[in-house]
Design a protein around this motif. Structure first.
Motif, PDB file in Angstrom:
ATOM      1  N   GLY A   1      -4.471 -29.167   4.145  1.00 14.14           N
ATOM      2  CA  GLY A   1      -5.839 -28.797   3.821  1.00 14.14           C
ATOM      3  C   GLY A   1      -6.278 -27.431   4.281  1.00 14.14           C
ATOM      4  O   GLY A   1      -7.462 -27.100   4.176  1.00 14.14           O
ATOM      5  N   LEU A   2      -5.362 -26.607   4.768  1.00  9.88           N
ATOM      6  CA  LEU A   2      -5.735 -25.246   5.155  1.00  9.88           C
ATOM      7  C   LEU A   2      -5.987 -24.422   3.891  1.00  9.88           C
ATOM      8  O   LEU A   2      -5.075 -24.164   3.103  1.00  9.88           O
ATOM      9  CB  LEU A   2      -4.625 -24.602   5.984  1.00  9.88           C
ATOM     10  CG  LEU A   2      -4.551 -24.984   7.469  1.00  9.88           C
ATOM     11  CD1 LEU A   2      -3.259 -24.452   8.076  1.00  9.88           C
ATOM     12  CD2 LEU A   2      -5.752 -24.440   8.224  1.00  9.88           C
ATOM     13  N   ASP A   3      -7.221 -23.998   3.699  1.00 12.67           N
ATOM     14  CA  ASP A   3      -7.602 -23.296   2.466  1.00 12.67           C
ATOM     15  C   ASP A   3      -6.839 -21.986   2.277  1.00 12.67           C
ATOM     16  O   ASP A   3      -6.564 -21.576   1.150  1.00 12.67           O
ATOM     17  CB  ASP A   3      -9.105 -23.010   2.465  1.00 12.67           C
ATOM     18  CG  ASP A   3      -9.939 -24.276   2.368  1.00 12.67           C
ATOM     19  OD1 ASP A   3      -9.411 -25.294   1.867  1.00 12.67           O
ATOM     20  OD2 ASP A   3     -11.103 -24.256   2.802  1.00 12.67           O
TER      21      ASP A   3
ATOM     22  N   LEU B   1       5.089 -34.277   6.963  1.00 11.69           N
ATOM     23  CA  LEU B   1       4.394 -33.546   5.913  1.00 11.69           C
ATOM     24  C   LEU B   1       4.914 -34.041   4.564  1.00 11.69           C
ATOM     25  O   LEU B   1       6.103 -33.921   4.268  1.00 11.69           O
ATOM     26  CB  LEU B   1       4.624 -32.040   6.061  1.00 11.69           C
ATOM     27  CG  LEU B   1       3.977 -31.393   7.284  1.00 11.69           C
ATOM     28  CD1 LEU B   1       4.400 -29.930   7.407  1.00 11.69           C
ATOM     29  CD2 LEU B   1       2.459 -31.501   7.223  1.00 11.69           C
ATOM     30  N   PRO B   2       4.023 -34.617   3.727  1.00 13.52           N
ATOM     31  CA  PRO B   2       4.482 -35.344   2.545  1.00 13.52           C
ATOM     32  C   PRO B   2       4.874 -34.489   1.354  1.00 13.52           C
ATOM     33  O   PRO B   2       5.558 -34.958   0.456  1.00 13.52           O
ATOM     34  CB  PRO B   2       3.266 -36.224   2.195  1.00 13.52           C
ATOM     35  CG  PRO B   2       2.089 -35.431   2.677  1.00 13.52           C
ATOM     36  CD  PRO B   2       2.568 -34.719   3.915  1.00 13.52           C
ATOM     37  N   ASP B   3       4.429 -33.246   1.310  1.00 15.86           N
ATOM     38  CA  ASP B   3       4.636 -32.414   0.130  1.00 15.86           C
ATOM     39  C   ASP B   3       5.894 -31.563   0.295  1.00 15.86           C
ATOM     40  O   ASP B   3       6.062 -30.875   1.296  1.00 15.86           O
ATOM     41  CB  ASP B   3       3.413 -31.503  -0.064  1.00 15.86           C
ATOM     42  CG  ASP B   3       3.383 -30.846  -1.429  1.00 15.86           C
ATOM     43  OD1 ASP B   3       4.454 -30.464  -1.932  1.00 15.86           O
ATOM     44  OD2 ASP B   3       2.279 -30.701  -1.985  1.00 15.86           O
ATOM     45  N   PRO B   4       6.803 -31.584  -0.697  1.00 18.93           N
ATOM     46  CA  PRO B   4       8.037 -30.799  -0.580  1.00 18.93           C
ATOM     47  C   PRO B   4       7.817 -29.293  -0.558  1.00 18.93           C
ATOM     48  O   PRO B   4       8.752 -28.538  -0.321  1.00 18.93           O
ATOM     49  CB  PRO B   4       8.842 -31.218  -1.820  1.00 18.93           C
ATOM     50  CG  PRO B   4       7.844 -31.770  -2.764  1.00 18.93           C
ATOM     51  CD  PRO B   4       6.777 -32.398  -1.915  1.00 18.93           C
ATOM     52  N   LYS B   5       6.580 -28.833  -0.784  1.00 20.64           N
ATOM     53  CA  LYS B   5       6.326 -27.385  -0.696  1.00 20.64           C
ATOM     54  C   LYS B   5       6.409 -26.896   0.742  1.00 20.64           C
ATOM     55  O   LYS B   5       6.511 -25.695   0.992  1.00 20.64           O
ATOM     56  CB  LYS B   5       4.968 -27.043  -1.290  1.00 20.64           C
ATOM     57  CG  LYS B   5       3.764 -27.359  -0.400  1.00 20.64           C
ATOM     58  CD  LYS B   5       2.468 -26.824  -1.005  1.00 20.64           C
ATOM     59  CE  LYS B   5       1.273 -27.028  -0.079  1.00 20.64           C
ATOM     60  NZ  LYS B   5       0.036 -26.442  -0.637  1.00 20.64           N
ATOM     61  N   PHE B   6       6.350 -27.821   1.709  1.00 16.41           N
ATOM     62  CA  PHE B   6       6.409 -27.431   3.110  1.00 16.41           C
ATOM     63  C   PHE B   6       7.862 -27.349   3.563  1.00 16.41           C
ATOM     64  O   PHE B   6       8.587 -28.340   3.556  1.00 16.41           O
ATOM     65  CB  PHE B   6       5.653 -28.435   3.989  1.00 16.41           C
ATOM     66  CG  PHE B   6       4.180 -28.468   3.742  1.00 16.41           C
ATOM     67  CD1 PHE B   6       3.374 -27.402   4.095  1.00 16.41           C
ATOM     68  CD2 PHE B   6       3.586 -29.567   3.149  1.00 16.41           C
ATOM     69  CE1 PHE B   6       2.013 -27.422   3.869  1.00 16.41           C
ATOM     70  CE2 PHE B   6       2.220 -29.607   2.922  1.00 16.41           C
ATOM     71  CZ  PHE B   6       1.435 -28.529   3.282  1.00 16.41           C
TER      72      PHE B   6
END
Length: 282
Positions: A187-189, A235-240
């Protein structure tokens, strides 16, 4: 290489007491290797290190931070044995007051608002009533840092305003809920929708107590063991993409006698880890 696939970099700084000095060496090595942060997420001693750096994210600023660390002691940061005796005799729910910690924060940081730092930063605390991590993107940086470092029984809880109601609520050391505050990355904008390189500057370690001579020794050892036994937030998103920089145990949480050694070890930990990243899957 990592630089070819990432668009944003986040440093996540853990708690760790006196062992937080390793993060000074880690930050310098990361800056020198071209991994400057676009944002910081931190708690406990990591939030103090991160906020100091975020005022002016340069190598010169890190040299200043190293000098600050070399002057730190238990008495300068927390208090003396006399303070402990006084607080116990007066039946206060903590061994040290936070006056000295607040003075250190004031001496170290010219900024007064978290949102005014040159690098966006999120500070994690633990809500005393719910036990959950709370992530702060704005507010009085002195109070936030004091709350994020308020180890239960060692330092007093700090009242912070609720984000929606504005009502004051008690917060303590963010390490109690999540000593390596990876959940704060979500959620870091400022990160946008592209790939994110998360680098953990992990000073967590339950250094084996050599001898428990006082109740303070037992309390600190128990806190360290609790932090070391936490399950890491996925961290659930593979973008990380995550690079883990971690320092093994060298000193106890209140042992500030080996700062120079720890700074050097932190730099070497980056050299050993910087190429070892991987993507967490859901």
């Amino acid at each position: 290489m990592l630089d070819s696939i990432r668009s944003k970099t986040v440093w996540v700084l853990s708690g760790g007491g006196a062992q937080g000095a390793v993060q000074v060496g880690m930050m310098r090595a990361l800056m020198e290797s071209g991994h400057a942060p676009d944002a910081l997420v931190a708690t406990s001693v990591g939030s103090l290190n991160g906020a100091f750096f975020a005022v002016d994210p340069t190598l010169d600023r890190l040299d200043e931070l190293a000098e600050k660390w070399r002057s730190v002691s238990v008495s300068s940061m927390f208090g003396t044995k006399r303070d402990v005796v006084t607080n116990v005799a007066r039946r206060r729910p903590y061994l040290f007051g936070n006056e000295r910690l607040l003075q250190v924060i004031t001496d170290w940081l010219p900024a007064t608002r978290l949102e005014d730092l040159a690098v966006p930063m999120r500070i994690a605390t633990t809500h005393l009533e719910t036990g959950r991590a709370v992530h702060h993107d704005a507010g009085d940086v002195r109070r936030l840092l004091a709350a994020a470092s308020a180890a239960p029984a060692l330092l007093p809880p700090v009242q912070l305003p609720h984000g929606e109601t504005g009502l004051e609520e008690m917060h303590v050391d963010g390490g109690l809920a999540e000593n390596l505050p990876l959940s704060g990355v979500l959620g870091l904008d400022c990160l946008g929708n592209g790939p994110v390189h998360v680098i953990t500057l992990d000073a967590t370690h339950a250094a084996r107590p050599r001898q428990l001579r006082t109740p303070v020794d037992a309390l600190v050892a128990a806190l360290a063991a609790t932090l070391a036994g936490q399950v890491e937030f996925p961290l659930p998103d593979p973008k990380f993409q995550i690079t883990r920089v971690k320092m093994g145990g060298v000193v106890g949480m209140l042992n500030f006698s080996r700062t120079a050694e720890l700074i050097g070890r932190g730099a070497r930990a980056v050299e050993e880890s910087i190429g070892r990243s991987y993507v967490l899957s859901a």
